[in-house]
Design an enzyme around this catalytic site. Sequence first.
Site, PDB file in Angstrom:
ATOM      1  N   ALA A  61       0.834  -1.197   0.000  1.00  0.00           N
ATOM      2  CA  ALA A  61       0.000   0.000   0.000  1.00  0.00           C
ATOM      3  C   ALA A  61       0.873   1.253   0.000  1.00  0.00           C
ATOM      4  O   ALA A  61       2.084   1.201   0.254  1.00  0.00           O
ATOM      5  CB  ALA A  61      -0.916  -0.004   1.218  1.00  0.00           C
ATOM      6  N   GLY A 106      -0.146  -5.450   0.347  1.00  0.00           N
ATOM      7  CA  GLY A 106      -1.224  -5.463  -0.627  1.00  0.00           C
ATOM      8  C   GLY A 106      -0.835  -6.127  -1.928  1.00  0.00           C
ATOM      9  O   GLY A 106      -1.676  -6.709  -2.617  1.00  0.00           O
ATOM     10  N   GLU A 109      -1.337  -9.729  -1.293  1.00  0.00           N
ATOM     11  CA  GLU A 109      -2.781  -9.966  -1.243  1.00  0.00           C
ATOM     12  C   GLU A 109      -3.400  -9.958  -2.631  1.00  0.00           C
ATOM     13  O   GLU A 109      -4.329 -10.731  -2.913  1.00  0.00           O
ATOM     14  CB  GLU A 109      -3.443  -8.919  -0.346  1.00  0.00           C
ATOM     15  CG  GLU A 109      -3.106  -9.114   1.126  1.00  0.00           C
ATOM     16  CD  GLU A 109      -3.569  -7.972   2.000  1.00  0.00           C
ATOM     17  OE1 GLU A 109      -4.420  -8.197   2.879  1.00  0.00           O
ATOM     18  OE2 GLU A 109      -3.076  -6.842   1.808  1.00  0.00           O
ATOM     19  N   GLU A 129       2.658  -6.198   7.317  1.00  0.00           N
ATOM     20  CA  GLU A 129       1.834  -5.198   7.997  1.00  0.00           C
ATOM     21  C   GLU A 129       2.073  -5.153   9.505  1.00  0.00           C
ATOM     22  O   GLU A 129       1.961  -4.090  10.126  1.00  0.00           O
ATOM     23  CB  GLU A 129       0.348  -5.470   7.726  1.00  0.00           C
ATOM     24  CG  GLU A 129      -0.101  -5.197   6.303  1.00  0.00           C
ATOM     25  CD  GLU A 129       0.074  -6.400   5.378  1.00  0.00           C
ATOM     26  OE1 GLU A 129      -0.447  -6.350   4.257  1.00  0.00           O
ATOM     27  OE2 GLU A 129       0.729  -7.391   5.795  1.00  0.00           O
TER      28      GLU A 129
END
Length: 255
Positions: A61, A106, A109, A129
């Site tokens: 992110a 991300g 993911e 994270e």
Amino acid sequence: MTVNLEVADGVGTIRLDRPPMNALDIATQDRLRELAEEVTRRDDVRAVVVWGGEKVFAAGADIKEMQAMDHAAMVVRSKALQDAFTAVARIPKPVVAAITGYALGGGCELALCADFRIAADNAKLGQPEILLGLIPGAGGTQRLARLVGPSKAKDLIFTGRQVKADEALALGLVDRVVPAAEVHEQAHVWAARLAAGPALALRAAKESVDAGLETDIDTGLTVERNWFAGLFATEDREIGMRSFVEEGPGKAKFR
């Protein structure tokens, strides 16, 4: 645009293009959702490649953008974030992630949303994270555990460590490791082969597997049975069975 779509040979390539690290800011997330919905609708797209380019898949992110957000803002945004990734996961066509360089946070993911993952031999994947005092928020706690099992997922999520391509392969986090220069080509070959297959049967197979993972076996078997019977109403089933009887297996030309 931070994400683009190119279509060739029935394959739609969703290309992340936000140098230098393809950080997944809000605009990129929203564009991913838009393109996932577009390839879902388009009849000329029969399989999908998700690619970040030759150097990096996506390093996570946009932390600076997230740092400026408070709890109230993230309550609103987190749903849109998950919706963007879920739109990719629910593309009713075969999807392969072509992973080069980093696929972190991300980015990892997003790779988890694909049906198949081809990684470069220099790739590094992880869910870091926890090192920010957070947990994965775009599906990582759910999709990673379903893919590699809860204990392996907890190891990666609890520690935030990065894994190299060979360990990712051993964990089942990726499905194939190839030289970095071949990642996109091999992903396109995989997708193009499936793009020539029976579109409705492939959709049925994907939805049956995915739905079955979310429910008990009896409900999953009902989903499978309904799709199996329903495919007997399709032209592809007629073509496939006729070709098998007349020419032998594997020679059908689906429309």
